[in-house]
Design a protein around this motif. Structure first.
Motif, PDB file in Angstrom:
ATOM      1  N   GLY A  56       0.799  -1.216   0.000  1.00 47.75           N
ATOM      2  CA  GLY A  56       0.000   0.000   0.000  1.00 47.75           C
ATOM      3  C   GLY A  56       0.834   1.269   0.000  1.00 47.75           C
ATOM      4  O   GLY A  56       0.456   2.269   0.639  1.00 47.75           O
ATOM      5  N   LEU A  57       1.958   1.261  -0.719  1.00 48.25           N
ATOM      6  CA  LEU A  57       2.849   2.411  -0.771  1.00 48.25           C
ATOM      7  C   LEU A  57       2.815   3.070  -2.145  1.00 48.25           C
ATOM      8  O   LEU A  57       2.336   2.483  -3.122  1.00 48.25           O
ATOM      9  CB  LEU A  57       4.283   1.986  -0.446  1.00 48.25           C
ATOM     10  CG  LEU A  57       4.519   1.280   0.892  1.00 48.25           C
ATOM     11  CD1 LEU A  57       5.984   0.908   1.035  1.00 48.25           C
ATOM     12  CD2 LEU A  57       4.069   2.160   2.041  1.00 48.25           C
ATOM     13  N   GLU A  58       3.366   4.271  -2.213  1.00 50.01           N
ATOM     14  CA  GLU A  58       3.449   5.011  -3.463  1.00 50.01           C
ATOM     15  C   GLU A  58       4.847   4.847  -4.054  1.00 50.01           C
ATOM     16  O   GLU A  58       5.839   5.053  -3.352  1.00 50.01           O
ATOM     17  CB  GLU A  58       3.176   6.497  -3.208  1.00 50.01           C
ATOM     18  CG  GLU A  58       3.367   7.373  -4.442  1.00 50.01           C
ATOM     19  CD  GLU A  58       3.330   8.858  -4.118  1.00 50.01           C
ATOM     20  OE1 GLU A  58       3.541   9.665  -5.046  1.00 50.01           O
ATOM     21  OE2 GLU A  58       3.112   9.197  -2.933  1.00 50.01           O
ATOM     22  N   PRO A  59       4.959   4.482  -5.343  1.00 56.56           N
ATOM     23  CA  PRO A  59       6.287   4.463  -5.963  1.00 56.56           C
ATOM     24  C   PRO A  59       6.785   5.885  -6.199  1.00 56.56           C
ATOM     25  O   PRO A  59       6.037   6.734  -6.688  1.00 56.56           O
ATOM     26  CB  PRO A  59       6.046   3.728  -7.289  1.00 56.56           C
ATOM     27  CG  PRO A  59       4.598   3.970  -7.606  1.00 56.56           C
ATOM     28  CD  PRO A  59       3.892   4.075  -6.276  1.00 56.56           C
ATOM     29  N   ARG A  60       8.034   6.147  -5.820  1.00 59.44           N
ATOM     30  CA  ARG A  60       8.583   7.490  -5.965  1.00 59.44           C
ATOM     31  C   ARG A  60      10.029   7.390  -6.430  1.00 59.44           C
ATOM     32  O   ARG A  60      10.682   6.360  -6.252  1.00 59.44           O
ATOM     33  CB  ARG A  60       8.529   8.248  -4.633  1.00 59.44           C
ATOM     34  CG  ARG A  60       7.164   8.348  -4.015  1.00 59.44           C
ATOM     35  CD  ARG A  60       7.189   9.094  -2.686  1.00 59.44           C
ATOM     36  NE  ARG A  60       7.406  10.512  -2.869  1.00 59.44           N
ATOM     37  CZ  ARG A  60       7.548  11.388  -1.871  1.00 59.44           C
ATOM     38  NH1 ARG A  60       7.507  10.947  -0.614  1.00 59.44           N
ATOM     39  NH2 ARG A  60       7.741  12.666  -2.098  1.00 59.44           N
ATOM     40  N   SER A  61      10.546   8.473  -6.972  1.00 64.81           N
ATOM     41  CA  SER A  61      11.955   8.508  -7.343  1.00 64.81           C
ATOM     42  C   SER A  61      12.804   8.765  -6.102  1.00 64.81           C
ATOM     43  O   SER A  61      12.314   9.279  -5.086  1.00 64.81           O
ATOM     44  CB  SER A  61      12.209   9.601  -8.385  1.00 64.81           C
ATOM     45  OG  SER A  61      12.131  10.885  -7.769  1.00 64.81           O
ATOM     46  N   LYS A  62      14.062   8.423  -6.207  1.00 72.67           N
ATOM     47  CA  LYS A  62      14.979   8.680  -5.096  1.00 72.67           C
ATOM     48  C   LYS A  62      15.052  10.167  -4.795  1.00 72.67           C
ATOM     49  O   LYS A  62      15.025  10.577  -3.614  1.00 72.67           O
ATOM     50  CB  LYS A  62      16.370   8.132  -5.424  1.00 72.67           C
ATOM     51  CG  LYS A  62      17.403   8.372  -4.333  1.00 72.67           C
ATOM     52  CD  LYS A  62      18.755   7.771  -4.690  1.00 72.67           C
ATOM     53  CE  LYS A  62      19.381   8.496  -5.864  1.00 72.67           C
ATOM     54  NZ  LYS A  62      20.765   8.028  -6.127  1.00 72.67           N
ATOM     55  N   ASN A  63      15.131  10.973  -5.818  1.00 69.41           N
ATOM     56  CA  ASN A  63      15.247  12.424  -5.605  1.00 69.41           C
ATOM     57  C   ASN A  63      13.998  12.991  -4.934  1.00 69.41           C
ATOM     58  O   ASN A  63      14.095  13.904  -4.096  1.00 69.41           O
ATOM     59  CB  ASN A  63      15.504  13.126  -6.938  1.00 69.41           C
ATOM     60  CG  ASN A  63      16.898  12.851  -7.471  1.00 69.41           C
ATOM     61  OD1 ASN A  63      17.793  12.469  -6.714  1.00 69.41           O
ATOM     62  ND2 ASN A  63      17.103  13.040  -8.758  1.00 69.41           N
ATOM     63  N   GLU A  64      12.821  12.463  -5.294  1.00 72.67           N
ATOM     64  CA  GLU A  64      11.592  12.930  -4.655  1.00 72.67           C
ATOM     65  C   GLU A  64      11.610  12.624  -3.158  1.00 72.67           C
ATOM     66  O   GLU A  64      11.240  13.475  -2.339  1.00 72.67           O
ATOM     67  CB  GLU A  64      10.379  12.254  -5.299  1.00 72.67           C
ATOM     68  CG  GLU A  64      10.011  12.786  -6.663  1.00 72.67           C
ATOM     69  CD  GLU A  64       8.863  12.012  -7.280  1.00 72.67           C
ATOM     70  OE1 GLU A  64       8.115  12.629  -8.066  1.00 72.67           O
ATOM     71  OE2 GLU A  64       8.707  10.811  -6.981  1.00 72.67           O
ATOM     72  N   ILE A  65      12.037  11.435  -2.806  1.00 78.12           N
ATOM     73  CA  ILE A  65      12.088  11.049  -1.399  1.00 78.12           C
ATOM     74  C   ILE A  65      13.083  11.906  -0.640  1.00 78.12           C
ATOM     75  O   ILE A  65      12.785  12.414   0.459  1.00 78.12           O
ATOM     76  CB  ILE A  65      12.432   9.550  -1.277  1.00 78.12           C
ATOM     77  CG1 ILE A  65      11.233   8.709  -1.730  1.00 78.12           C
ATOM     78  CG2 ILE A  65      12.839   9.187   0.149  1.00 78.12           C
ATOM     79  CD1 ILE A  65      11.510   7.230  -1.823  1.00 78.12           C
TER      80      ILE A  65
END
Length: 363
Positions: A56-65
């Motif tokens: 139940g997580l959102e895929p994100r880029s490393k830079n976004e995180i």
């Protein structure tokens, strides 16, 4: 930089790397905690999609995180070659880090992490989750109290089960070893917790070509850790037939007592001589219930190695990490510990390459 965010603040936590089989266990531990939000996950692996769908997580880029001010901490769980880079980038972005053990491919990686922690003054905790067993805490307490008298000899055993020794996860390019590195590091962490770093080591780490195939690096290993006042013998087998860690045992032999300590199912057994303020005889303790098996089943996001099913150590580990993050208290398993574990393991492999010759660990 500082990392005490307050005891009532909501913690934002994200994942950098999800391919390690411990990832889901740690994510679920934080999802069970109050006052925590999971803010996405990043990995270049195609396993990211089934992972985020299942958790139940959102895929994100490393830079976004790393740029997200709501992310207070990251769980670093890629393959070993990326652990140090991800951890350092996160520390430099002002994030606290809970990094899967052994925190890289060897001491070169962990030295870089130690330097980054010193440079950023950030929070880094390495994921030696087994040390959160109450039986291990009890052994630390008993040893510190002097209840056993003078401890002169220690015997330590661990093993790798579920045939994981032959998986790619245990045989990553650039790692200093296979199962003897990736799994035995838990046992080395315990030894360093209780007794500190030895002066020298003699070791033999063996592959039996007539017994097992070339897909695994080590089949068995043994070492003598030499201290000024005690001898610690270590043995490890890559093909433990048990699904639990029932064979894992650390035993300390002292002049006034003996203690055996096992992590899961957690148990200990103490013999007192009667001359140390305790009644003569054996005291035994076990956790009151037989907990869920450690590793349960393979999943679509952990297809090679069964994901972790027993949550107890991850819950305790997550609680310790959150407490450090909220209050600014020191890491309970700091980067220096990860580095020393890797240094000792490297000395063991070096000694084995030299047919068991003594290798010094003094700086």
């Amino acid at each position: 930089m500082g990392y005490a965010i307050g005891e009532d603040a909501v913690l934002g936590i994200a994942c950098l790397g999800i391919t390690h089989p411990h990832t889901s266990g740690r994510v679920k531990a934080f999802q069970r905690m109050s006052g925590v939000r999971l803010l996405g996950a990043h990995d270049e692996s195609p396993l990211l999609t089934p992972f985020v769908d299942a958790l139940g997580l959102e895929p994100r880029s490393k830079n976004e995180i790393l740029a997200d001010p709501d992310v207070d901490a990251v769980l670093v769980h890629p393959k070993s070659h990326a652990m140090a880079d991800f951890a350092i980038e996160a520390l430099e972005a002002g994030k606290a880090v809970l990094c899967e053990k052994p925190a890289g491919r060897g001491s070169t990686d962990t030295a870089r992490i130690v330097a980054a922690v010193e440079r950023t003054e950030g929070l880094f905790q390495v994921g030696y989750c087994w040390r959160f067993a109450p039986s291990i805490g009890k052994m630390q307490e008993v040893l510190a109290s002097g209840r056993l008298g003078k401890v002169l000899q220690v015997r330590a055993h661990a093993g790798c089960s579920h045939n994981e020794a032959a998986t790619a996860h245990m045989n990553q390019p650039g790692d200093i070893g296979g199962a003897m590195f990736v799994i035995a590091c838990h046992l080395i962490d315990r030894i360093l917790l209780h007794f500190g770093m030895p002066d020298t080591v003699n070791a033999r780490i063996t592959k039996f070509p007539l017994v097992f195939g070339a897909e695994s690096r080590e089949d068995a290993g043994g070492a003598i850790l030499n201290y000024p006042d005690k001898l610690v013998t270590v043995d490890f087998m890559s093909w433990d037939p048990l699904s639990w860690t029932e064979t894992w045992d650390l035993s300390a032999y002292g002049t006034e007592g003996i203690m055996h300590s096992c992590p899961l199912p957690a148990s200990y057994k103490i013999y007192d001589s009667g001359k140390n303020g305790h009644q003569q005889g054996w005291t035994e303790w076990r956790e009151t219930s037989f907990p869920e098996i450690w590793a349960t089943k393979k999943t679509v996001y952990s297809p090679e190695i069964a994901e972790i099913g027993n949550p107890i150590y991850f819950d305790r580990e997550a609680s310790a990490f959150a407490a450090s993050l909220r209050t600014g208290s020191p890491s309970v398993v700091p980067a220096t510990q990860a580095h020393n574990v890797n240094r000792l393991l490297e000395a063991m492999f070096k000694s084995s390459e030299l047919a068991g010759a003594e290798v010094s660990l003094t700086l």
